[in-house]
Design an enzyme around this catalytic site. Structure first.
Site, mmCIF file in Angstrom:
data_model
loop_
_atom_site.group_PDB
_atom_site.id
_atom_site.type_symbol
_atom_site.label_atom_id
_atom_site.label_comp_id
_atom_site.label_asym_id
_atom_site.label_seq_id
_atom_site.Cartn_x
_atom_site.Cartn_y
_atom_site.Cartn_z
ATOM 1 N N TYR A 143 0.818 -1.214 0.000
ATOM 2 C CA TYR A 143 0.000 0.000 0.000
ATOM 3 C C TYR A 143 0.855 1.269 0.000
ATOM 4 C CZ TYR A 143 -4.016 -3.006 1.095
ATOM 5 O OH TYR A 143 -5.001 -3.975 1.066
ATOM 6 N N LYS A 192 3.284 -15.441 2.351
ATOM 7 C CA LYS A 192 3.180 -16.205 1.100
ATOM 8 C C LYS A 192 4.621 -16.533 0.693
ATOM 9 C CE LYS A 192 0.682 -17.778 -2.322
ATOM 10 N NZ LYS A 192 -0.139 -18.987 -2.151
ATOM 11 N N ASP A 224 -3.342 -18.033 1.729
ATOM 12 C CA ASP A 224 -4.517 -18.696 1.144
ATOM 13 C C ASP A 224 -5.044 -19.785 2.085
ATOM 14 O OD1 ASP A 224 -2.006 -19.730 0.580
ATOM 15 O OD2 ASP A 224 -2.586 -20.682 -1.297
ATOM 16 N N ASP A 248 -5.298 -6.688 5.969
ATOM 17 C CA ASP A 248 -6.493 -5.964 5.563
ATOM 18 C C ASP A 248 -7.601 -6.967 5.244
ATOM 19 O OD1 ASP A 248 -8.219 -4.060 4.666
ATOM 20 O OD2 ASP A 248 -7.081 -3.504 2.866
ATOM 21 N N ASP A 252 -10.817 -8.503 8.023
ATOM 22 C CA ASP A 252 -12.235 -8.373 7.660
ATOM 23 C C ASP A 252 -12.918 -9.733 7.681
ATOM 24 O OD1 ASP A 252 -12.217 -5.670 7.362
ATOM 25 O OD2 ASP A 252 -13.085 -5.675 5.349
#
Ligand code: NAD
Length: 356
Positions: A143, A192, A224, A248, A252
């Protein structure tokens, strides 16, 4: 008597209503546990734009820096939608996190027993209770990395860059290990590393920091797999630490498991004790001023503040216990189910105070 200085950023929409209830609860807890709280108010978001022209006035930053902690309601609303991006209420939110050097975002995903039916997961998957803490890196990664538009094989293309330095990973890892030490001494690192070089550096660094915390049981999951495990068997998790973008998404997902946006608190922490505490929901313009907002996410944010910034864990436990108790019989409209009493924002605050 110990006194704490708290800056209140009530913000817009339902912000003032929910913060008022949280203050009531904090005062009651303080009385019970033998400390006092002095409040200073400052403006952030739309209200600050109305009064000063900008969403984050310098005076607000100064007041926040001079306090032990900051409690925020919510910012934004249709009135300010036509502001340019850099002057929107939400820009004030990013600005205050940056100005206070807050790099760690803590998002608990907790299911209170009486609200189990609100979760989209089956009761047998949730089990007795669920209590996960997602620790997300907040100021680095993709980001904030280099980005741009380019051409590839003559086609228009775009890129964003995930970049982490070792010190950035070390400091977020320490926040997560410290939290794990205060909870069940279990930490899951999510990356990852099977594909991304930045994730390999991340994992190496987490493993190095782990040497400082021999009591914490550390495991690793690819992002994942973690996304899948969160809905398959959420009980396996205690503290999860991950990068900005993965955090992020996962925070959620984890918070949805608990079923209601009006219940979810959060904290943003930096190097020192000072933190910014806020509900994860927005300013709910559709119900602002109606007095029916659910103040519990903000009240639970106060519990986090007591635990992580003010060093009053017993007071934090009191609040969480009181909320659990009140939920057995009373609900605001957003979490209402038949057989309970429907209450408004102020009544909910009063009930939590009485249960303390
Ligand atoms: P929202 O979270 O404000 O509202 C989504 C829905 O949830 C609405 O129906 C609302 O009534 C309900 N809701 C939210 N909080 C509630 C509560 N405490 N009690 C009962 N119901 C509640 O999200 P939105 O509608 O997408 O955004 C509204 C404004 O808030 C926008 O300007 C947005 O940019 C801003 N926003 C601010 C923050 C923040 O301050 N941290 C976060 C998200 C959105």
């Amino acid at each position: 008597m110990k006194q704490y200085k708290i800056t209140l950023l009530k913000g817009d929409g339902i912000g003032p209503e929910i913060v008022d209830e949280a203050v009531k609860v904090l005062n009651k807890t303080a009385e019970k546990r033998g400390f006092s709280v002095a409040y200073e108010e400052a403006e952030l978001g739309g209200i600050a734009i109305d009064h000063t022209g900008v969403p984050l006035p310098e005076e607000t930053i100064a007041k926040c820096k001079a306090s032990d902690s900051v409690l925020l309601g919510a910012v934004g609303g249709p009135k300010w939608e036509n502001q340019p991006g850099s002057n929107r209420p939400e820009a004030g939110l990013l600005g205050i996190r940056g100005a206070l050097g807050l790099f760690a975002n803590l998002r608990p995903a907790v299911i209170f027993e009486p609200l189990r039916e609100a979760s989209p997961l089956k009761p047998e998957i949730i089990g007795e209770a669920m209590d996960i803490m997602v620790v997300r890196e907040l100021t680095g990664g993709i980001y904030f990395g280099e980005r741009g538009r380019t051409k590839k094989n003559e086609a228009s293309a775009a890129y964003d860059t995930e970049l982490y330095t070792v010190p950035e990973v070390e400091r977020i890892a320490r926040v997560a290990f410290d939290l794990a030490m205060k909870r069940n001494k279990k930490l899951c690192n999510v990356d990852k590393a099977n594909v991304l070089e930045s994730s390999r550096l991340w994992r190496e660094t987490v493993l190095k920091v782990a040497e400082e915390y021999p009591e914490v049981e550390l495991n690793h999951l690819y992002v994942d797999n973690c996304a899948m495990q969160l809905v398959r068997n959420p009980k396996q998790f205690d503290v999860i630490v991950t990068s900005n973008i993965f955090g992020d998404i996962l925070s959620d997902e984890a918070s949805m498991i608990s079923g209601s946006i009006g219940m979810l608190s959060s904290a943003s922490l930096g190097e020192g004790k000072l933190g910014l505490y806020e509900p994860i929901h927005g300013s709910a313009p559709d119900i602002a001023g109606m007095g029916i907002a659910n103040p519990l996410a903000t009240i639970l944010s106060v519990a986090m503040m007591l635990r992580y910034s003010l060093g009053e864990p017993a007071a934090a436990d009191d609040i969480e216990r009181a909320v659990g108790q009140v939920l057995k019989t009373a609900r605001t409209p957003d979490i209402y189910t038949e057989g309970t009493r429907k209450v408004n924002c102020k009544e909910m605050g009063d009930l939590v105070c009485s249960a303390l």
